[in-house]
Each structure stands twice: as C-alpha cells, then as structure tokens.
Write a protein that holds these residues in place. Structure first.
Motif, PDB file in Angstrom:
ATOM      1  N   GLU A   1      15.408  56.350  75.168  1.00  0.00           N
ATOM      2  CA  GLU A   1      16.353  57.416  75.508  1.00  0.00           C
ATOM      3  C   GLU A   1      17.713  57.129  74.891  1.00  0.00           C
ATOM      4  OE1 GLU A   1      18.475  59.251  79.546  1.00  0.00           O
ATOM      5  OE2 GLU A   1      17.080  57.568  79.655  1.00  0.00           O
ATOM      6  N   LEU A   2      18.313  58.171  74.329  1.00  0.00           N
ATOM      7  CA  LEU A   2      19.665  58.042  73.789  1.00  0.00           C
ATOM      8  C   LEU A   2      20.654  58.221  74.930  1.00  0.00           C
ATOM      9  CD1 LEU A   2      21.160  57.603  71.105  1.00  0.00           C
ATOM     10  CD2 LEU A   2      21.400  60.094  70.967  1.00  0.00           C
ATOM     11  N   LYS A   3      21.390  57.175  75.243  1.00  0.00           N
ATOM     12  CA  LYS A   3      22.309  57.206  76.371  1.00  0.00           C
ATOM     13  C   LYS A   3      23.555  58.027  76.045  1.00  0.00           C
ATOM     14  CE  LYS A   3      19.812  54.140  78.642  1.00  0.00           C
ATOM     15  NZ  LYS A   3      19.066  54.479  79.870  1.00  0.00           N
ATOM     16  N   PRO A   4      24.240  58.524  77.063  1.00  0.00           N
ATOM     17  CA  PRO A   4      25.530  59.179  76.809  1.00  0.00           C
ATOM     18  C   PRO A   4      26.566  58.141  76.369  1.00  0.00           C
ATOM     19  CG  PRO A   4      25.150  58.994  79.163  1.00  0.00           C
ATOM     20  CD  PRO A   4      23.880  58.564  78.494  1.00  0.00           C
ATOM     21  N   PHE A   5      27.575  58.604  75.666  1.00  0.00           N
ATOM     22  CA  PHE A   5      28.646  57.706  75.250  1.00  0.00           C
ATOM     23  C   PHE A   5      29.637  57.542  76.416  1.00  0.00           C
ATOM     24  CE2 PHE A   5      32.448  56.347  73.032  1.00  0.00           C
ATOM     25  CZ  PHE A   5      31.933  55.453  72.098  1.00  0.00           C
ATOM     26  N   PRO A   6      30.187  56.350  76.661  1.00  0.00           N
ATOM     27  CA  PRO A   6      30.145  55.152  75.814  1.00  0.00           C
ATOM     28  C   PRO A   6      28.996  54.180  76.089  1.00  0.00           C
ATOM     29  CG  PRO A   6      31.740  54.836  77.561  1.00  0.00           C
ATOM     30  CD  PRO A   6      31.203  56.231  77.740  1.00  0.00           C
ATOM     31  N   GLU A   7      28.105  54.527  77.015  1.00  0.00           N
ATOM     32  CA  GLU A   7      27.007  53.609  77.329  1.00  0.00           C
ATOM     33  C   GLU A   7      26.158  53.324  76.093  1.00  0.00           C
ATOM     34  OE1 GLU A   7      23.191  53.303  80.426  1.00  0.00           O
ATOM     35  OE2 GLU A   7      24.561  55.022  80.514  1.00  0.00           O
ATOM     36  N   ARG A   8      26.003  54.311  75.218  1.00  0.00           N
ATOM     37  CA  ARG A   8      25.124  54.127  74.062  1.00  0.00           C
ATOM     38  C   ARG A   8      25.681  53.136  73.039  1.00  0.00           C
ATOM     39  NH1 ARG A   8      25.264  59.810  70.623  1.00  0.00           N
ATOM     40  NH2 ARG A   8      24.863  60.717  72.676  1.00  0.00           N
TER      41      ARG A   8
ATOM     42  N   PRO B   1      27.277  70.496  76.255  1.00  0.00           N
ATOM     43  CA  PRO B   1      27.733  69.437  77.170  1.00  0.00           C
ATOM     44  C   PRO B   1      28.634  68.415  76.478  1.00  0.00           C
ATOM     45  CG  PRO B   1      25.475  69.020  76.525  1.00  0.00           C
ATOM     46  CD  PRO B   1      25.840  70.353  75.933  1.00  0.00           C
ATOM     47  N   ILE B   2      29.862  68.830  76.204  1.00  0.00           N
ATOM     48  CA  ILE B   2      30.814  67.969  75.511  1.00  0.00           C
ATOM     49  C   ILE B   2      31.451  66.947  76.461  1.00  0.00           C
ATOM     50  CG2 ILE B   2      33.091  67.987  74.366  1.00  0.00           C
ATOM     51  CD1 ILE B   2      32.246  70.575  72.982  1.00  0.00           C
ATOM     52  N   LYS B   3      31.593  67.303  77.721  1.00  0.00           N
ATOM     53  CA  LYS B   3      32.367  66.476  78.644  1.00  0.00           C
ATOM     54  C   LYS B   3      31.661  65.203  79.094  1.00  0.00           C
ATOM     55  CE  LYS B   3      34.938  70.391  80.604  1.00  0.00           C
ATOM     56  NZ  LYS B   3      35.240  71.162  81.856  1.00  0.00           N
ATOM     57  N   ASP B   4      30.337  65.201  79.148  1.00  0.00           N
ATOM     58  CA  ASP B   4      29.628  64.091  79.804  1.00  0.00           C
ATOM     59  C   ASP B   4      29.150  63.001  78.851  1.00  0.00           C
ATOM     60  OD1 ASP B   4      27.528  65.303  78.516  1.00  0.00           O
ATOM     61  OD2 ASP B   4      26.365  65.763  80.318  1.00  0.00           O
ATOM     62  N   GLY B   5      29.539  63.062  77.574  1.00  0.00           N
ATOM     63  CA  GLY B   5      29.135  62.025  76.631  1.00  0.00           C
ATOM     64  C   GLY B   5      27.800  62.282  75.961  1.00  0.00           C
ATOM     65  N   THR B   6      27.116  63.379  76.329  1.00  0.00           N
ATOM     66  CA  THR B   6      25.847  63.715  75.677  1.00  0.00           C
ATOM     67  C   THR B   6      26.080  64.023  74.207  1.00  0.00           C
ATOM     68  OG1 THR B   6      24.937  64.611  77.729  1.00  0.00           O
ATOM     69  CG2 THR B   6      23.875  65.298  75.686  1.00  0.00           C
ATOM     70  N   VAL B   7      27.147  64.770  73.949  1.00  0.00           N
ATOM     71  CA  VAL B   7      27.541  65.067  72.575  1.00  0.00           C
ATOM     72  C   VAL B   7      28.663  64.112  72.193  1.00  0.00           C
ATOM     73  CG1 VAL B   7      28.634  66.754  71.054  1.00  0.00           C
ATOM     74  CG2 VAL B   7      26.821  67.466  72.626  1.00  0.00           C
ATOM     75  N   ARG B   8      28.380  63.253  71.248  1.00  0.00           N
ATOM     76  CA  ARG B   8      29.367  62.263  70.799  1.00  0.00           C
ATOM     77  C   ARG B   8      29.660  62.398  69.306  1.00  0.00           C
ATOM     78  NH1 ARG B   8      33.719  58.775  70.711  1.00  0.00           N
ATOM     79  NH2 ARG B   8      33.278  57.038  69.300  1.00  0.00           N
ATOM     80  N   THR B   9      28.626  62.555  68.473  1.00  0.00           N
ATOM     81  CA  THR B   9      28.828  62.616  67.027  1.00  0.00           C
ATOM     82  C   THR B   9      28.697  64.054  66.540  1.00  0.00           C
ATOM     83  OG1 THR B   9      26.483  62.147  66.657  1.00  0.00           O
ATOM     84  CG2 THR B   9      28.003  60.271  66.646  1.00  0.00           C
ATOM     85  N   ALA B  10      29.624  64.461  65.666  1.00  0.00           N
ATOM     86  CA  ALA B  10      29.632  65.839  65.182  1.00  0.00           C
ATOM     87  C   ALA B  10      29.855  65.859  63.676  1.00  0.00           C
ATOM     88  CB  ALA B  10      30.718  66.641  65.891  1.00  0.00           C
ATOM     89  N   LEU B  11      29.390  66.939  63.048  1.00  0.00           N
ATOM     90  CA  LEU B  11      29.575  67.150  61.621  1.00  0.00           C
ATOM     91  C   LEU B  11      30.258  68.491  61.427  1.00  0.00           C
ATOM     92  CD1 LEU B  11      28.912  66.198  58.681  1.00  0.00           C
ATOM     93  CD2 LEU B  11      26.840  67.607  58.839  1.00  0.00           C
ATOM     94  N   ASP B  12      31.408  68.486  60.732  1.00  0.00           N
ATOM     95  CA  ASP B  12      32.148  69.722  60.474  1.00  0.00           C
ATOM     96  C   ASP B  12      32.040  70.040  58.993  1.00  0.00           C
ATOM     97  OD1 ASP B  12      33.708  71.934  60.833  1.00  0.00           O
ATOM     98  OD2 ASP B  12      35.580  70.866  61.147  1.00  0.00           O
ATOM     99  N   THR B  13      31.302  71.091  58.667  1.00  0.00           N
ATOM    100  CA  THR B  13      31.069  71.478  57.273  1.00  0.00           C
ATOM    101  C   THR B  13      32.135  72.471  56.831  1.00  0.00           C
ATOM    102  OG1 THR B  13      29.559  73.220  58.015  1.00  0.00           O
ATOM    103  CG2 THR B  13      28.594  71.107  57.439  1.00  0.00           C
ATOM    104  N   GLY B  14      32.847  72.153  55.762  1.00  0.00           N
ATOM    105  CA  GLY B  14      33.930  73.018  55.314  1.00  0.00           C
ATOM    106  C   GLY B  14      35.071  72.995  56.301  1.00  0.00           C
ATOM    107  N   CYS B  15      35.650  71.817  56.495  1.00  0.00           N
ATOM    108  CA  CYS B  15      36.489  71.526  57.665  1.00  0.00           C
ATOM    109  C   CYS B  15      37.927  72.006  57.563  1.00  0.00           C
ATOM    110  CB  CYS B  15      36.510  70.016  57.905  1.00  0.00           C
ATOM    111  SG  CYS B  15      37.290  69.074  56.560  1.00  0.00           S
TER     112      CYS B  15
END
Length: 608
Positions: free
Chosen positions: A401-408, A200-214
């Motif tokens: 509860e962890l809110k979706p972004f940008p509410e969080r 769920p990338i579109k709704d702000g549920t996923v906001r922070t990401a880690l790219d290993t070996g980018c």
C-alpha cells in the motif's frame, strides 16, 4: 503590501563555515558580504563554534599515508589548474539543449523543435556562463514565491502579454507574482480550493503532481503550502523565461514539452497531473498525449483539465471559437479517457477532473477486448529519447500500500516490497536510509547553512533511492532527484513512491534548465559512474552553469576521483576543501566541498 528593498541597495551577507569531518573541528573558509535578497539584506546569523583544545585543524589534508598509490599518480609539475574563461555576455541565459537558434532548424510538427536538441561535441561551449549585471541571490522562501529580482531574469514581455490574467507584475527592481493564471485570475489558492473539493489534497493521499505547460508555475507554488510537490514544465518559447521565473521563485520546474519523445519520468509516478489552458492538443494523434499522461499517472491518480474545450456549451462565445470545433475536441478527449478507464469525477465551469482506475487488471481486460494498441516494451521506465507513440502502457502490478505523505517518506515503497527493483530489498532500503542519515549529519557539521533556508533549490545528481532528499526533507527546500540514465538500477519510481520528485538525465548532456537555478548541488559517486562515458570537464562546466553564484556543491566519491575534480574546479572560480569520510581517514571515499564565487558579466570575482 510594502515593496521589498531595491536589489541594488541590498548588501552581501553570507558566511560559509566548514569543519574537518572526523576531527570535529570547524574551519572558517570563506567570509564575504553577499549581494543577496536573503533576509532583506540583513546578516545571516551563523553559529561558529570556536576551535577547542580537544580538536585540531588540518589545513592541508594529505592522503599519502593511506592512499599512496592514488596520490603518487599526480604530476606535481603540472599541478596548476587550467583556467576556464567566461563565455561572452550573449550566453548569459544559455540553455545548451534548448538553444533557440538550433531549435529553428528542426521540424515544427508535434513540437519537435521545442524538444531537447543538444550540441554535437565540436559545438559545445567550454567556457563559464556569466551572471547578468546586478544579479542577486533570490529572496528566501516563502517571499520568493511572490517576488523575483528583476536583474536575475530581465524579461518584461509576460507583464504585458498576461497583464489581465494576473500572472506577473513589474514593480521597480522586482517582479511580483500575485498568484493568478489564465484559468485562475482570482488566484491559485481559490482555484486549488475548487480542485480540493473533489481531489483528496488535504490528507496526504495526493503528494506528487505534474503540471504540463506550467507558465510561471503559480499552481505548483501555491500547492507547496498544502504539502504537495509539483514538477512543472514548459518549453523555452516566445514566452521567454517561464521556467526561469518558476525556479527563481523556488518552485520545481524544468524546460520541457509534450512532443515526439516520452517525458523523462517513470511510469505510475504522479498522484495528479494538471493542464490549465496549456494549449496541448489532447485529442490529437489518436490521444497520444493523454496516453503519455496515463503512463506517468499512478493507478487512482487524478487528471485535471481546465479551459477549452471543457463545458464548451457554456463557454464557446467567451472563447470566440466555433462550437462545432470545441464539441469535436471534447468528444475526442472523452473517448480517449474511456479507453484509458478514467472515470470523470467532476465537470464544473471550465474544470474537468478524471480519476485513473485502481483496478488495472479489469481495465486491461476491457482494453484487450476492444483491441487497444498496447506499447511493445519490456521496460516501462526506459523512456530517455524514446519515441512517444499512440499506445497504452501496461501498468506493472506491485504489492503493498502506498501510504499518505509524510508517512510514505520512510515506509517501504511498493516497488521494493514487490521486488521490482533488482538488488534492492526491504533490508537494503532501511540500511540506505540509515547510511544517509549519517552522511547528512556530517554535512550539517561541515556546512551549517544546509537546513537554514539558505538553500532552497537543491539537486542530487545521482539520487539512488532518494535517501539524501528524504533525510533533508523540509518545507524550506526541495530536491531535484536525478537518476542517471546509465545508473545500475532504475530507482526513480521508488523516489516518487516516497513522495519526492525527480527526473531521468544523462550527464554527458546539458540539463533542461536555465543557468543559475540551483543553490546547492550534491554529487555522490557521479564521477566514478561517468569516468568512462564523457569528459569530466564538461560535467563540471554544466554544474557551474546551473549553480547560482555563491552556491555550494557537495562531492562524495573516491579520493583519486576527487583529486582530479578539485584540480579542475580550481580553474573555475570555485573555492574548495577536502574532508575525510565521517568514519575516519582510512575510508577511501572522501568529501569535497566547493563554493562558487560571485562574479558577473565583465567583472572579476568578489567573494574571496
């Protein structure tokens, strides 16, 4: 698409404008044509408010009347600043804790030699790192995502090694980044579309990401338009300047590797972690690297693995690897994923996606029954130089509860709601936000370029609860929120719960980045924090190393500390001016604004 003008023909075009805080006056401190890619060489339009009858400029601020004790300690006979010399040209891209020659003296096992190995006190450089000939200010975002001036990172090897993978192309005086990658030659956007069909990338549920070996961080670059901020890391290795290219593009990145020590991020921080043919042996060492990903992944977070060995039955011929080897590799990964209570959500083509369970208590019960090795630690966020082990980190339970972004961004972070950060309550969180709104309002009056897009890569050296970054949050910029390892409170987990990004660091050592990678640096209370821990000069020289020519610094600290800082930077080709606290001259905390002059190898400064 038309090529951008050649860097050599771009003109210098910036103006720094300041006002005396508390006196509401604008003070013109620096006017210079800038060697810049900003605005395709056009002048930066600035609104300069002329001095009015209702305000008075104080050209030389004095604190004698209110702080006679502090000011009287200054030896006026020794008021001339010590001048720091430029380092030799060979240090143009020097990274003190990832120095290539020093790295080769360490073991190669588990990538130890690619980890941080900082110079001892007697081997530290105490000179200023020069910019290369022809250096220019990077293009503004979003143009910087696709173009980087060649002079800023003159390394063509990737254009040859990754030619068919659409990573990077050399075109005249610039590098062009088409958005491709080893696993997404058709472009990062199409690849992210595939992920978004499951995650769920579109709704702000996923906001922070880690790219290993980018690589050159195209995944993170293209996630930005979807309101996802990715922390990307890659080692300084034979693929010279991967992270340097990422930062020149305006994408959050650090030099880093999964090796023998834990990553400098808090537990349960990221909504998503990603590996696209990153060559990390995930099934090796009893799944140690997957366990580290599990540590930093939030309950309910996603792990994406694309490339070998995923779907090996269909792909082993293309990869030119024995199917038995690939089968065993994927079996180990699947076994560790089950051990960690990750549920596989999808496996299509060469992409597999797992989700970490939200039911951490039930998972822990199953792990205890199966005899899982749990990490023995009382603080899951105590990770600086701590050895990585093949053990499972118990995810602390938090309420809220962890809110979706940008509410969080301004919602009460669960760690604060749970009382997991000693001394920080819901009330103090709200007060901190309000305080930083006032501070940032003052900064914007001092420097009207702050939210124009002129500063893309911003660092907060002592980030606290992340309220400075939250206040200036914008699609035009990002902030590397640094929580010092000696800070009174470990608040980086709160910063991630706000949908921001950051890292732990000890400022007695060099930061894991290339020179000239930040446009603006903010330092609040840092020198008071470190005054008994290491040399102030070393911290300031490190700031000079990572700050771009004509970049700006905002210091906020006690007046006696800033007087010392101002004197030191007077010998570093910086221009500076002190301002009163926004609440008036009686407040002992002051603001020091500095601008680094433009100069290159063998040349004198030209912004004066």
């Amino acid at each position: 698409m038309a090529k951008p003008r050649e860097a050599d023909n771009r003109t210098r075009s910036s103006v720094q404008v300041f006002i005396v805080v508390g006196l509401c006056c604008f003070f013109y401190i620096l006017g210079a044509w800038q060697r810049s890619g900003f605005g395709k060489g056009d002048s930066i339009a600035l609104e300069i408010t002329k001095k009015g009858e209702e305000c008075n400029t104080v050209p030389n601020l004095s604190f004698d009347s209110h702080h006679a004790g502090e000011v009287s300690k200054i030896d006026e006979a020794d008021s001339e600043a010590k001048k720091f010399e430029p380092c030799p040209a060979k240090y143009t891209d020097y990274t003190p804790c990832q120095d290539q020659q020093r790295a080769m003296t360490f073991p190669r096992e588990n990538m130890n030699y690619r980890e941080r190995h900082c110079p001892p006190e007697g081997q530290k450089l105490r000179c200023m790192i020069p910019a290369p000939h022809g250096y220019v200010t990077p293009f503004p975002w979003p143009k910087s995502r696709d173009y980087v001036p060649y002079a800023n990172a003159p390394y063509k090897s990737l254009t040859v090694e990754k030619a068919i993978q659409n990573w990077i192309q050399y075109e005249g005086s610039v590098f062009r980044f088409p958005g491709g990658g080893t696993q997404f030659p058709l472009g990062a956007d199409k690849y992210i579309d595939q992920l978004a069909s499951v995650i769920p990338i579109k709704d702000g549920t996923v906001r922070t990401a880690l790219d290993t070996g980018c690589g050159v961080a195209s995944w993170g670059a293209y996630l930005w338009s979807r309101n996802v901020i990715a922390m990307s890391f890659a080692p300084r290795d034979s693929h010279e300047a991967q992270v340097q290219f990422a930062l020149e593009r305006g994408v959050p990145a650090v030099i880093g590797v999964l090796g023998t020590i834990k990553t400098p991020y808090p537990s349960a921080a990221f909504d998503m972690a990603h590996c696209s043919r990153c060559l990390i042996p995930w099934g090796a060492n009893d799944g140690m690297y997957m366990m580290e990903v599990d540590r930093v992944l939030r309950p309910g977070g996603y792990w994406v693995l694309s490339g070998p060995p995923i779907n090996w039955k269909s792909n082993y011929r293309n990869w030119q690897r024995p199917k038995e080897e690939l089968e065993e590799e994927q079996r180990k990964i699947e076994d560790v994923a089950r051990l960690l209570c990750w549920e596989k959500k999808s496996e299509q083509a060469e992409i597999a996606i797992w989700q970490k369970t939200m039911d951490t208590e039930s998972c822990r019960s199953r792990q205890e029954e199966s005899g899982v090795n749990f990490c023995e630690t009382t603080d899951v966020n105590d990770v600086w130089y701590k050895k990585m082990e093949a053990c499972v980190t118990r995810t602390p339970k938090v309420d809220g509860e962890l809110k979706p972004f940008p509410e969080r961004l301004y919602a009460t972070p669960p760690r604060i709601a749970s009382g997991a950060v000693p001394g920080v309550t819901v009330e103090t969180f709200v007060e901190d936000n309000n305080k930083w709104k006032r501070h940032v309002d003052a900064y914007k009056k001092i420097n009207r370029l702050l939210d124009t897009g002129r500063y893309r890569n911003i660092m907060d050296m002592n980030a606290g609860l992340g309220s400075f970054a939250a206040t200036i949050e914008s699609s035009k910029l990002w902030v590397m929120n640094v929580v010092p390892t000696i800070a009174k409170r470990s608040t980086l987990g709160v910063i991630y719960e706000r949908g921001l990004t950051g890292i732990y660091h000890d400022w007695c050592e060099g930061f894991s980045t290339y020179p000239r990678t930040y446009d603006l640096i903010h330092s609040e209370g840092l020198f008071s924090l470190y005054k008994d821990n290491c040399n102030i000069e070393d911290i300031l020289l490190e700031m000079d190393r990572i700050l771009r020519p004509e970049g700006a610094v905002i210091f906020r600290d006690e007046v006696d500390v800033l007087i010392k800082v101002k004197k030191i930077i007077g010998g570093m080709r910086w221009q500076s001016k002190m301002y009163d606290h926004e609440d008036g001259p009686l407040v002992p905390e002051k603001i020091l604004i500095a601008v680094k002059q433009y100069w290159v190898v063998g040349g004198n400064s030209t912004s004066s």
